[in-house]
Scaffold this active site. Structure first.
Site, short mmCIF file in Angstrom:
data_model
loop_
_atom_site.label_atom_id
_atom_site.label_comp_id
_atom_site.label_asym_id
_atom_site.label_seq_id
_atom_site.Cartn_x
_atom_site.Cartn_y
_atom_site.Cartn_z
N CYS A 49 0.85 -1.19 0.00
CA CYS A 49 0.00 0.00 0.00
C CYS A 49 0.89 1.24 0.00
CB CYS A 49 -0.92 -0.01 1.21
SG CYS A 49 -0.04 0.12 2.76
N HIS A 58 5.87 -6.17 7.73
CA HIS A 58 5.84 -7.60 8.03
C HIS A 58 6.32 -8.42 6.83
CE1 HIS A 58 2.72 -6.61 11.32
NE2 HIS A 58 3.90 -6.74 11.86
N HIS A 106 -3.05 -3.76 19.42
CA HIS A 106 -2.35 -3.54 18.15
C HIS A 106 -1.53 -2.24 18.23
CE1 HIS A 106 -1.65 -2.68 13.92
NE2 HIS A 106 -1.95 -3.93 13.66
N GLU A 136 -0.85 0.05 16.16
CA GLU A 136 -1.52 1.24 15.59
C GLU A 136 -2.47 1.86 16.61
OE1 GLU A 136 -3.72 0.68 11.84
OE2 GLU A 136 -5.16 2.17 12.53
N CYS A 161 -8.83 2.41 5.73
CA CYS A 161 -8.05 2.51 4.49
C CYS A 161 -8.46 1.36 3.57
CB CYS A 161 -6.57 2.44 4.82
SG CYS A 161 -5.56 2.26 3.35
N SER A 220 -0.41 -16.67 0.78
CA SER A 220 -0.97 -15.34 1.08
C SER A 220 -2.43 -15.27 0.68
CB SER A 220 -0.16 -14.28 0.32
OG SER A 220 -0.96 -13.13 0.08
N SER A 221 -3.29 -15.06 1.67
CA SER A 221 -4.73 -15.13 1.39
C SER A 221 -5.17 -13.97 0.51
CB SER A 221 -5.53 -15.19 2.69
OG SER A 221 -5.62 -13.93 3.26
N ASN A 222 -4.56 -12.80 0.67
CA ASN A 222 -5.00 -11.69 -0.18
C ASN A 222 -4.53 -11.89 -1.62
OD1 ASN A 222 -2.92 -9.42 -0.96
ND2 ASN A 222 -2.31 -10.14 1.07
N SER A 240 1.82 -8.15 0.40
CA SER A 240 3.11 -8.39 1.07
C SER A 240 4.26 -8.56 0.06
CB SER A 240 3.00 -9.62 1.97
OG SER A 240 2.42 -10.70 1.25
#
Lengths: 276, 276
Positions: free
Chosen positions: B12, B36, B120, B122, B186, B214-216, B258
């Site tokens: 991103c 990560h 978290h 953030e 976001c 990677s699931s995404n 990622s």
């Protein structure tokens, strides 16, 4: 037998307040019917010489005028003041609030969305306080046709349902950086229902007062009957029967939103006369 | 054959920006892993001597330090500055924003609700900017246990789903006079998906780059295959086969969240070498 009136019943706070204001200003006119109850408007005319002006042109110069609970558009208020008579504001404070919010948010640069009916007097009044873009919508479909800036402030017509309001907000949040939500919904109807339920749980007999066709009174009767099987829906004292109260310890009384206080008092007087 | 990269893909905006900032500060430390992705952290160490400090105590006096995309608590920032080294802020602007909102709304007297995970990094950072009551909740059940004032401001963790955020708001609106909702979510993941879909509609062949687990990335591959049957999910350039591209006019390329840019570039280079 003890008689107890529900914690919340009949006219809402704003209507009671408006009637009191009208009574305190004999000889005044109301701009539009003060409330939606002809018996009450006739009583105000008869006992307090409060007359009804259907629009601004009917108000003579120097005539004292009562603004009704719905409020009026900002420009009409200006014109009314120019007539030189006393202007007595009986706008419900729950309606004044969204007017003030719309004015302030508009000045701060927010686009304004009003969840309500653009043709309803309340909303005409509230909308008139915007100094920038303002839109009244009744559902998400209407909202989709509107192009709004990043920052949006939202108010609701006082009588709308919160679940429907949330649908409007759910549509706005993903599409805007900031959605400033003001909860301007008035829960008077729901408060009457909650109070009737609470009282019916404890009462031996419940008297529910209001027009036989009044849907909110019928709703109250249904709720009361659920908790107190001896619940009666009546319009006037002539319908009362002494045997309803015999052997009872607590008589609960509630009334629909269009029932004036004096009708309720007449009925309670008659119940007391039974001396049960 | 033409090669076109999706309008939005891979890392991103905030992660790309943080890596660029780290590369511009050789010899610095990052407080916690910058992103990560171990391959990328190793590359930054090898090529730019950017090392990893796991906590504040590991930062020596005068050491230049990069704050990672998640941001850090206000007090940690203060301590870091007291060490005297340069502090380089790579906090994602989408995270800086809720920090600023929380600080401002807190000062204006709003109670703050954060839709997110209090553990978290953030959210630890965002919460630290409140000067009054602040609560992080993950669902309505948690919200119900909290007593809030009439005016509430709400922000969301950047990676939360908007539908879940709306549930929090739907609970708050009926219970409060004002709910000031900031949409701090976001949509990077969704933007990658939308861009992949748009490109796959036009491409003859799609290359989807990212870890096989990677699931995404798998999600991206599923979307691409729907619109472009010749879609391939690969991790490295070694998996490419020349025949995939023969007779094709447009090769689309996208990558999971990622996947570092340099891996994508290696793969595009290899496709170009096929000279189809």
């Amino acid at each position: 037998m003890e008689i107890e009136i529900a914690q919340s019943y009949g006219f809402c706070f704003g209507v009671k307040r408006a009637i009191k204001i009208a009574e305190e200003h004999p000889g005044s006119s109301t701009l539009g019917p003060l409330i939606h109850n002809n018996m009450e408007i006739e009583r105000l005319k008869r006992d307090f010489n409060v007359s009804l002006a259907t629009n601004l042109d009917d108000i003579g110069a120097g005539q004292a005028t009562v603004i009704r609970t719905h409020g009026i558009p900002k420009n009409d208020l200006k014109k009314l003041k120019e007539k030189g008579g006393e202007v007595i504001d009986a706008t419900c404070p729950f309606v004044t609030k969204p007017q003030q919010i719309v004015e302030k948010m508009s000045e701060e640069g927010y686009d304004i969305v009003i969840f309500g009916d653009a043709n309803h007097p309340e909303i005409k009044g509230v909308m008139s306080y915007a100094t920038g873009p303002v839109y009244a919508v009744l559902n998400v479909e209407e909202l989709k046709t509107i192009s709004l800036k990043e920052r949006v402030a939202v108010v609701a017509q006082t009588t709308r349902k919160i679940e429907e309001y949330n649908k409007i907000i759910n549509y706005l949040v993903p599409h805007h950086k900031e959605v400033r939500v003001f909860n301007t919904i008035c829960n008077a109807t729901f408060e009457n229902q909650d109070a009737a339920r609470e009282l019916a749980r404890r009462a031996d007999v419940m008297i529910v007062i209001g027009g036989k066709q009044s849907s909110n009174t019928k709703q109250l009767h249904t709720i009361c009957r659920e908790y107190c099987p001896d619940s009666y829906h009546i319009e006037s004292k002539d319908e009362l029967k002494k045997e309803w109260f015999e052997g009872k310890k607590l008589c609960g009384v509630t009334a629909g939103a269009s029932t004036p206080e004096w009708i309720i008092e007449e009925i309670i007087g008659k119940i007391r006369e039974f001396k049960v």
